[in-house]
Motif scaffolding. Structure first.
Motif, short mmCIF file in Angstrom:
data_model
loop_
_atom_site.label_atom_id
_atom_site.label_comp_id
_atom_site.label_asym_id
_atom_site.label_seq_id
_atom_site.Cartn_x
_atom_site.Cartn_y
_atom_site.Cartn_z
N MET A 1 23.52 -7.43 -6.58
CA MET A 1 22.18 -7.99 -6.84
C MET A 1 22.28 -9.09 -7.89
O MET A 1 22.81 -8.88 -8.97
N ALA A 2 21.77 -10.21 -7.59
CA ALA A 2 21.80 -11.32 -8.54
C ALA A 2 20.86 -11.05 -9.69
O ALA A 2 19.80 -10.48 -9.52
N SER A 3 21.28 -11.45 -10.86
CA SER A 3 20.43 -11.27 -12.03
C SER A 3 19.22 -12.17 -11.95
O SER A 3 19.29 -13.30 -11.51
N THR A 4 18.11 -11.64 -12.39
CA THR A 4 16.87 -12.43 -12.39
C THR A 4 16.00 -12.04 -13.55
O THR A 4 16.06 -10.93 -14.03
N SER A 5 15.21 -12.95 -14.04
CA SER A 5 14.36 -12.67 -15.18
C SER A 5 12.91 -12.95 -14.89
O SER A 5 12.07 -12.77 -15.75
N SER A 6 12.59 -13.38 -13.70
CA SER A 6 11.19 -13.71 -13.43
C SER A 6 10.87 -13.45 -11.97
O SER A 6 11.45 -14.05 -11.09
N VAL B 1 14.43 5.20 -15.94
CA VAL B 1 14.56 4.47 -14.68
C VAL B 1 15.76 3.52 -14.75
O VAL B 1 16.52 3.38 -13.79
N LYS B 2 15.94 2.87 -15.89
CA LYS B 2 17.09 1.97 -16.04
C LYS B 2 18.40 2.75 -16.01
O LYS B 2 19.39 2.28 -15.43
N GLU B 3 18.41 3.93 -16.63
CA GLU B 3 19.63 4.74 -16.62
C GLU B 3 20.01 5.15 -15.21
O GLU B 3 21.19 5.31 -14.89
N GLU B 4 19.01 5.33 -14.35
CA GLU B 4 19.27 5.69 -12.96
C GLU B 4 19.60 4.45 -12.11
O GLU B 4 19.84 4.58 -10.91
N ASN B 5 19.58 3.27 -12.76
CA ASN B 5 19.93 2.01 -12.11
C ASN B 5 19.07 1.74 -10.87
O ASN B 5 19.57 1.33 -9.81
N ILE B 6 17.78 1.93 -11.02
CA ILE B 6 16.85 1.64 -9.93
C ILE B 6 16.36 0.21 -10.09
O ILE B 6 15.71 -0.13 -11.08
N ILE B 7 16.69 -0.62 -9.12
CA ILE B 7 16.36 -2.04 -9.18
C ILE B 7 14.91 -2.27 -8.76
O ILE B 7 14.42 -1.66 -7.82
N GLY B 8 14.24 -3.15 -9.47
CA GLY B 8 12.88 -3.49 -9.11
C GLY B 8 12.05 -3.79 -10.34
O GLY B 8 12.57 -3.88 -11.46
N SER B 9 10.75 -3.94 -10.16
CA SER B 9 9.84 -4.17 -11.28
C SER B 9 8.43 -3.79 -10.87
O SER B 9 8.12 -3.70 -9.67
N SER C 1 8.00 -8.98 -4.17
CA SER C 1 9.01 -10.03 -3.95
C SER C 1 10.42 -9.47 -3.84
O SER C 1 11.31 -10.15 -3.30
N TRP C 2 10.63 -8.28 -4.34
CA TRP C 2 11.98 -7.70 -4.25
C TRP C 2 12.38 -7.43 -2.80
O TRP C 2 13.57 -7.29 -2.49
N ARG C 3 11.42 -7.36 -1.92
CA ARG C 3 11.70 -7.12 -0.51
C ARG C 3 12.62 -8.20 0.06
O ARG C 3 13.42 -7.95 0.96
N GLU C 4 12.50 -9.42 -0.46
CA GLU C 4 13.33 -10.53 0.03
C GLU C 4 14.80 -10.36 -0.31
O GLU C 4 15.66 -11.05 0.22
N TYR C 5 15.12 -9.43 -1.22
CA TYR C 5 16.51 -9.19 -1.62
C TYR C 5 17.02 -7.85 -1.09
O TYR C 5 18.04 -7.34 -1.55
N GLY C 6 16.29 -7.30 -0.13
CA GLY C 6 16.71 -6.05 0.44
C GLY C 6 16.42 -4.84 -0.43
O GLY C 6 16.97 -3.76 -0.22
N PRO D 1 -3.16 -3.80 4.07
CA PRO D 1 -3.57 -3.60 5.48
C PRO D 1 -2.54 -4.06 6.50
O PRO D 1 -2.57 -3.62 7.65
N PHE D 2 -1.61 -4.94 6.08
CA PHE D 2 -0.65 -5.49 7.04
C PHE D 2 0.76 -4.94 6.82
O PHE D 2 1.75 -5.58 7.22
N LYS D 3 0.88 -3.78 6.18
CA LYS D 3 2.20 -3.16 6.01
C LYS D 3 2.75 -2.72 7.36
O LYS D 3 2.00 -2.22 8.22
N THR D 4 4.04 -2.88 7.55
CA THR D 4 4.71 -2.47 8.79
C THR D 4 5.80 -1.46 8.46
O THR D 4 6.17 -1.27 7.30
N GLY D 5 6.30 -0.82 9.48
CA GLY D 5 7.36 0.16 9.28
C GLY D 5 8.62 -0.48 8.72
O GLY D 5 8.87 -1.67 8.88
N GLY D 6 9.42 0.33 8.03
CA GLY D 6 10.66 -0.16 7.45
C GLY D 6 10.48 -0.95 6.19
O GLY D 6 11.39 -1.67 5.76
N GLY D 7 9.31 -0.84 5.58
CA GLY D 7 9.08 -1.51 4.30
C GLY D 7 8.65 -2.96 4.43
O GLY D 7 8.53 -3.65 3.43
#
Length: 688
Positions: free
Chosen positions: A1-6, A457-465, A411-416, A341-347
Motif C-alpha cells: 500500500m502506498a503511503s498517503t496523507s490525504s 486499530v493501528k497495532e492491528e495494521n488495519i488500513i483505512g480512515s 476513496s480507499w476502495r480505489e486501492y483495493g 442507495p447505490f451500494k453493490t455487492g463486493g464492496g
C-alpha cells in the motif's frame, strides 16, 4: 500500500469544465455549464498514490478564495498568501470599500455627535480616518494598534514555564491569553522572531489545569509546577483573525466558538492578541472614562451593595427544572442505519442511478461504511477514590452510557481496501476498551476512548480512515461529554417557551398564536474540515505519517471535545454526515416534533402540561424506550429521500455552490443516526 496523507470521501465525479467550456474529463454526471468568468473546475485525480480533489478557477474566482482560519502554520513563516483572506466567514463587511464610496458622495454638513444616556452606545460609532463608522466595521488591526499604543506587553510565554509563572505573567501583564513559544527554535534570523510559536494558553486554560489537578487530589505545589506546554491549545487548533477582518466578524467568531482571545496573524507572524475588552475599549474615548461628570452619570448610583443584599429566587419558569436537578436522568437510545442507495455487492458503489442500474436501492446495513456502538456500563465516580483495591476509601460505582459513530472514507476502495474495515474496527475497539474498564477504572473521557481505540486499530495494521464521534452520558450530573473529529456530529433539541427564551432568542418570525411548538436547536457540535467535502479523519496507511498542514489525517487530540448540560425531555441526535448533508437542521427539529406529538410526549406545544404530567409521575419512559428507534428511522428515511431528490438543493448542494462547486439536489451517502431521549425514570428494559 502506498503511503498517503490525504484522503477525501468518494463522491460522484464532477464534470470538469475549463473556462473555454471544453470537457477535460468525462463521466456519467450531468453537464452543468457556468459562464466562463465564474466557471469552477473540480475533479478527482490520482497521482503518485494519492487520492485528492484537484480544482482550479479563473483568476477572478481564485482571488475570492481563502485559506481556513483554523490552525496556524507549524512554522508560522508564510509571507504571502496565495488567496485573498476575506472569506473566512461569508459576511465580512468591506469597510474600506464603504469608506471610499462615502468619499465620492457629496460632502454633507458635519453634524455634532451628542453624548447622552440613551446613546451611550457611542461604543457603536467611532471616529476613524476623518469619518464616523460603526465600531463593528472597524478593522481589527486598528484595535490592535490602539491597544499597543497605550501599552505594549508581549503576550508570550515559554512552553517550559510552569503554571505558577503563567499566572504571574497574566496578572502582571493584564493578559487574558498568551502565545506559547519554543525558545530553542527559530523561524528566521530575525531576533524579533526569536522562538517558534507552538500553541496558545488563556487564563481559562490555567484555571482548568488547576481544577483538574485538585480533582485528582494533587497538592498545590504539584499543580503549580506543571508545565504549560502539556496543557496548551496546540498550534493546529488555534483560531486566529486577519488584520483586515472587522470587529463585527471577530465578535461573531468569538461568540460562535466560545473563545475569549484571538491572535492576529499577518504574513506568518502573530502581531498580537485581541479580546472582547479590547474591542469595547476602542469604542470609548479616554475623556469618557474619568472625571466628575462621568462618575456622577455612570457610577455614583451603581456603586456599592447594601448590607442586606441577597440573591433572588430562581425564575418561575426554571423552578420545575431545578427541582429535577437533584434527581438523576436516564437515557433511552434508538439506532437506525441505512447504506448508500447505490451500494453493490463486493464492496462496490455506483456513482449514480444510471451507473447503479435498474435494481432496487440498497437497504442492507452490512454494506454501510458507517459503524456505531452504544454501551451501558458501570464505572467509578471521578469524584471518588481511584478504584484501587489498596485504597481504604469506599468508592461509588455509577452507570454511564457511551455511544459513538464512525464514517469510513470510501476513496480507499480505489486501492483495493474495504472502507468498512477501519470504521467498524474502530467502533469495536471503543466497545472493547469500555468493557475491559467496567467496574475497574474511573469514568474514561470520550477523547481517551477514541485515542486508545485508534492505537489498537493501528497495532492491528488495519488500513483505512474515518471520521468519528464518541459521547458519554453522565446521568448524575446531567451532562453529555463528547469528542468529535470530522463531519459527523451531535445536535440537541429542546422545548423552550418563547416568552422566556432570553439569550436563546425568541422566534419572532411566526406569531405566538400560530406556532405549533417551541422546540429549539439548543446545541450543534462543531465540525472540522480541511476544505469543502474534505473532513478531518483518523487514518492509517501502514506506516506513520509526519504531521503537516496539508494532511487531513489527525489524532484524537485534534478532535473537538466539549460538554453539554442536558434536561429532561431533550432529544439528542448523534449522526454521520449522511443525515446533516441531506436534511436541514430545522427539518430535523420538525421531524423530532412530529415524533413527540405522534406518541403523546408533548401535545401541541404545551410545555406546562408536560411538566404537570411529570410531576404527577407519568413519565412515559417505557413508551419512549419502545418508540425512540422510530425517530432514528424517520430521520434515516428522510435523508435517503432527500439524497435522491434532484429538484431541491440539499444542505450539501447549497454549501457546494457557496464554495463554487457545481452540485444540485441531494448527496447519496451512508447514514447512521443514534437518537437519544432524556427521561426522568429508568425503563424496564435495556436501552437498546
Amino acid at each position: 500500500m502506498a503511503s498517503t496523507s490525504s484522503f477525501v470521501r468518494a463522491r460522484t465525479p464532477l464534470v470538469v469544465v475549463k473556462a473555454s467550456s471544453s470537457i477535460t474529463h468525462s463521466s456519467t454526471a450531468t453537464l452543468r455549464l457556468r459562464p466562463p468568468s465564474t466557471c469552477y473546475v473540480s475533479s478527482y485525480t490520482s497521482k503518485n498514490g494519492l487520492v485528492k480533489r484537484s480544482s482550479c478557477a479563473p483568476s477572478s474566482t481564485i482571488a475570492s478564495k481563502a485559506p481556513t482560519t483554523v490552525g496556524l502554520s507549524t512554522t508560522l513563516c508564510r509571507v504571502n498568501y496565495t488567496m485573498n483572506m476575506s472569506r473566512a466567514f461569508s459576511s465580512v463587511p468591506d469597510w474600506k470599500t464603504k469608506q471610499e464610496a462615502e468619499d465620492n458622495e457629496p460632502k454633507q454638513a458635519s453634524a455634532s455627535i451628542v453624548h447622552s444616556q440613551q446613546s451611550s452606545d457611542n461604543e457603536n460609532a467611532h471616529k476613524l480616518g476623518g469619518k464616523y463608522t460603526r465600531l463593528s466595521q472597524v478593522p481589527i488591526s486598528e484595535i490592535l494598534k490602539a491597544k499597543h499604543t497605550l501599552r505594549w506587553v508581549e503576550p508570550v510565554i515559554c512552553h517550559t514555564s510552569t503554571v505558577k509563572t503563567a499566572i504571574q505573567t497574566c496578572i502582571e501583564g493584564n493578559l487574558s491569553g498568551m502565545m506559547v513559544v519554543d525558545r530553542d527554535e527559530t523561524t528566521s534570523e530575525s531576533s524579533r522572531e526569536r522562538g517558534r510559536v507552538v500553541g496558545m494558553t488563556t487564563s481559562r486554560d490555567l484555571l482548568r489545569m488547576m481544577a483538574a489537578g485538585f480533582k485528582n487530589n494533587e497538592g498545590a505545589e504539584e499543580v503549580m509546577n506543571k508545565t504549560v506546554g502539556n496543557f496548551m491549545t496546540p498550534i493546529s487548533q488555534v483560531i486566529y483573525a486577519r488584520p483586515e477582518e472587522t470587529v463585527g466578524t471577530c465578535r461573531a467568531i468569538m461568540a460562535k466558538l466560545g473563545i475569549k482571545c484571538l491572535p492576529v496573524l499577518s504574513h506568518g507572524r502573530v502581531e498580537g492578541l485581541v479580546t472582547a475588552r479590547d474591542m469595547s475599549d476602542y469604542g470609548v474615548e479616554a475623556k469618557d472614562r474619568g472625571g466628575k461628570k462621568n462618575y456622577l452619570r455612570d457610577i455614583s448610583e451603581r456603586v456599592g451593595l447594601s448590607s442586606n443584599t441577597s440573591m433572588a429566587e430562581p425564575p418561575t419558569y426554571l423552578r420545575a427544572h431545578l427541582a429535577l436537578e437533584q434527581k438523576p436522568l436516564f437515557m433511552n437510545v434508538g439506532v437506525a442505519e441505512m447504506p448508500h442507495p447505490f451500494k453493490t455487492g463486493g464492496g462496490g458503489c455506483g456513482m449514480n442511478a444510471r451507473d447503479f442500474g435498474p435494481r432496487d436501492l440498497t437497504t442492507d446495513p452490512d454494506m454501510s461504511e458507517d459503524a456505531y456502538f452504544v454501551m451501558e456500563t458501570e464505572m467509578v465516580d471521578n469524584n471518588e477514590g481511584s478504584g484501587s483495591e489498596d485504597e481504604d476509601v469506599v468508592v461509588t460505582k455509577r452507570p454511564v452510557v457511551y455511544m459513538g459513530v464512525a464514517d469510513g472514507v470510501g476513496s480507499w476502495r480505489e486501492y483495493g481496501v474495504d472502507p468498512r474495515e477501519f470504521s467498524h474496527r474502530l467502533m469495536e475497539e471503543c466497545e472493547n476498551l469500555l468493557r475491559e474498564a467496567t467496574n475497574k477504572s474511573r469514568v474514561i473521557t470520550p477523547s481517551t476512548v477514541l485515542a486508545n481505540a485508534f492505537e489498537r486499530v493501528k497495532e492491528e495494521n488495519i488500513i483505512g480512515s474515518s471520521t468519528a464521534c464518541v459521547g458519554l452520558f453522565d446521568s448524575v450530573r446531567h451532562q453529555l461529554h463528547f469528542s468529535n473529529l470530522g463531519d459527523s456530529g451531535i445536535i440537541v433539541l429542546r422545548h423552550i417557551d418563547s416568552n422566556v427564551a432570553g439569550a436563546l432568542k425568541r422566534d419572532r418570525k411566526t406569531p405566538r398564536v400560530q406556532r405549533k411548538s417551541d422546540i429549539r436547536i439548543a446545541f450543534v457540535s462543531q465540525q472540522q474540515l480541511k476544505s469543502f467535502n474534505h473532513p478531518f479523519q483518523l487514518g492509517w496507511t501502514g506506516e506513520d505519517i509526519a504531521e503537516s498542514d496539508g494532511s487531513s489525517f489527525k489524532t484524537a487530540a485534534d478532535s473537538c471535545a466539549s460538554s453539554i448540560h442536558v434536561r429532561r425531555g431533550d432529544i439528542i441526535l448523534m449522526a454521520t454526515d449522511g443525515l446533516f448533508d441531506n436534511v436541514d437542521i430545522d427539518d430535523i427539529a420538525e421531524i423530532a416534533l412530529e415524533w413527540e406529538q405522534r406518541n403523546g410526549f408533548i401535545r401541541g406545544g404545551d410545555i406546562s402540561a408536560r411538566e404537570k404530567r411529570w410531576a404527577a409521575g407519568a413519565s412515559m419512559t417505557d413508551l419512549s424506550c419502545e418508540k425512540v428507534t422510530e425517530l432514528a428511522e424517520m430521520l434515516c428515511i428522510k435523508a435517503r429521500e432527500n439524497s435522491l431528490d434532484n429538484s431541491v438543493d440539499s444542505p450539501f448542494a447549497i454549501l457546494a455552490k457557496e464554495n463554487d462547486i457545481m452540485w444540485s439536489g441531494g448527496m447519496p451517502d451512508d447514514c447512521t443516526v443514534i437518537a437519544m431521549h432524556i427521561v426522568g425514570e429508568p425503563a424496564h428494559k435495556s436501552i437498546l
